[in-house]
Design a protein around this motif. Structure first.
Motif, PDB file in Angstrom:
ATOM      1  N   UNK A 246      46.929  48.933  10.417  1.00 44.36           N
ATOM      2  CA  UNK A 246      47.665  49.399   9.232  1.00 44.36           C
ATOM      3  C   UNK A 246      47.254  50.821   8.823  1.00 44.36           C
ATOM      4  N   UNK A 247      46.769  51.613   9.745  1.00 39.89           N
ATOM      5  CA  UNK A 247      46.329  52.969   9.416  1.00 39.89           C
ATOM      6  C   UNK A 247      47.425  53.738   8.677  1.00 39.89           C
ATOM      7  N   UNK A 248      47.057  54.347   7.540  1.00 38.26           N
ATOM      8  CA  UNK A 248      48.003  55.124   6.750  1.00 38.26           C
ATOM      9  C   UNK A 248      48.784  54.323   5.733  1.00 38.26           C
ATOM     10  N   UNK A 249      48.715  52.998   5.821  1.00 35.26           N
ATOM     11  CA  UNK A 249      49.395  52.155   4.850  1.00 35.26           C
ATOM     12  C   UNK A 249      48.469  51.896   3.651  1.00 35.26           C
ATOM     13  N   UNK A 250      49.014  51.289   2.611  1.00 37.77           N
ATOM     14  CA  UNK A 250      48.231  51.012   1.417  1.00 37.77           C
ATOM     15  C   UNK A 250      47.526  49.671   1.535  1.00 37.77           C
ATOM     16  N   UNK A 251      46.258  49.655   1.151  1.00 39.05           N
ATOM     17  CA  UNK A 251      45.502  48.410   1.118  1.00 39.05           C
ATOM     18  C   UNK A 251      46.167  47.456   0.125  1.00 39.05           C
TER      19      UNK A 251
END
Length: 291
Positions: A246-251
């Motif tokens: 999920x790199x770049x996505x929101x936690x």
């Protein structure tokens, strides 16, 4: 890479096809090789399994174990392997060295049923063993306890004696069996721990939280995989991930941006706010704990 929850789901799916409850077990018609390198044993010839009935389907760590009458077909899917089931396998023979299919197993009963062991990419690491005793498979004999069989006290004692970073400890198959790159990311995120934290430096309370996270993440993944056909298991895994891939996505927990640390052959993902006190980790290309 398929990890314990997906291999468990795959074992359950194959069991429903090969040893159905209340029905006759399937029998092997033939096994063909699309890659001669995938077969790691020579003691039992492939022809020896012809007409044998399946008696069980099990999992140990990331290994899939198909039991036949007096022999075992053991498979490790490695980084990019998978099993593709078909109720109507093509009649054409495999052409070794052509395409992604490493092995094809045809059933004689029911006729037409069977599966292909496929492996994507150019680096081929999937392994197949045809043996008379499961103990003959080298990787199986080196496995540590199953992750969900480890109690909290045992887990704490084991980690206190482990000198590597905690992500490396979780991925060490001789330490705990079944966890790979993806689920170690998810477990550490749930436990709010940095992947670079030294296992031996964690306190008992932190290790207790990590043990709970390991069980909760894996149990949820097993539940999500249960009952799904083989072709849906990998996509189901991806959908459930909170930080891995999920790199770049929101936690989904805190809203921070998921970051990545890249290595020569893999990468890990983490949330700075949840796991590292808000500090991004250095994106190093080499690391001892991912060997």
């Amino acid at each position: 890479m398929p990890e314990m929850p997906e291999v468990q789901g795959l074992a359950q799916f194959l069991a429903s096809k090969l040893v159905p409850q209340g029905g006759a077990p399937a029998r092997v018609g033939s096994i063909e090789l699309g890659s001669f390198a995938v077969l790691k044993t020579a003691g039992v010839p492939l022809a020896a399994v012809s007409a044998k009935a399946f008696t069980g389907v099990d999992r140990r760590g990331k290994f899939l174990i198909l039991s036949l009458e007096g022999v075992y077909l053991v498979m490790h899917l490695a980084r990019a392997g998978w099993l593709r089931w078909s109720d109507t396998l093509p009649d054409t023979a495999l052409r070794p060295g052509k395409g992604p299919i490493a092995l094809r197993l045809r059933c004689s009963e029911p006729a037409g049923d069977g599966f292909d062991l496929t492996e994507a990419g150019t680096k081929k690491s999937a392994a197949v063993y045809l043996v008379r005793e499961v103990a003959e498979v080298p990787g199986l004999s080196r496995l540590g306890p199953e992750a969900l069989d480890v109690g909290q006290e045992q887990f704490v004692a084991m980690l206190h004696g482990h000198r590597s970073q905690v992500k490396g400890a979780l991925r060490d198959q001789s330490f705990i069996a079944g966890i790979g790159n993806a689920y170690s990311d998810e477990i550490l995120h749930a436990a709010r721990l940095s992947p670079f934290a030294l296992a031996s430096k964690l306190g008992d309370e932190q290790l207790g939280v990590l043990h709970h996270a390991m069980h909760s993440v894996l149990e949820a993944a097993i539940t999500a995989a249960a009952g799904k056909p083989a072709k849906e298991l990998k996509d189901s895994k991806r959908r459930e991930m909170k930080v891995h891939g999920r790199t770049g996505e929101l936690c989904p927990v805190c809203g921070d941006t998921v970051r990545e640390v890249s290595f020569a052959n893999s990468a890990l993902q983490y949330c700075p706010t949840c796991q590292t006190g808000g500090k991004p980790l250095a994106d190093r290309r080499t690391s001892r704990f991912l060997k």
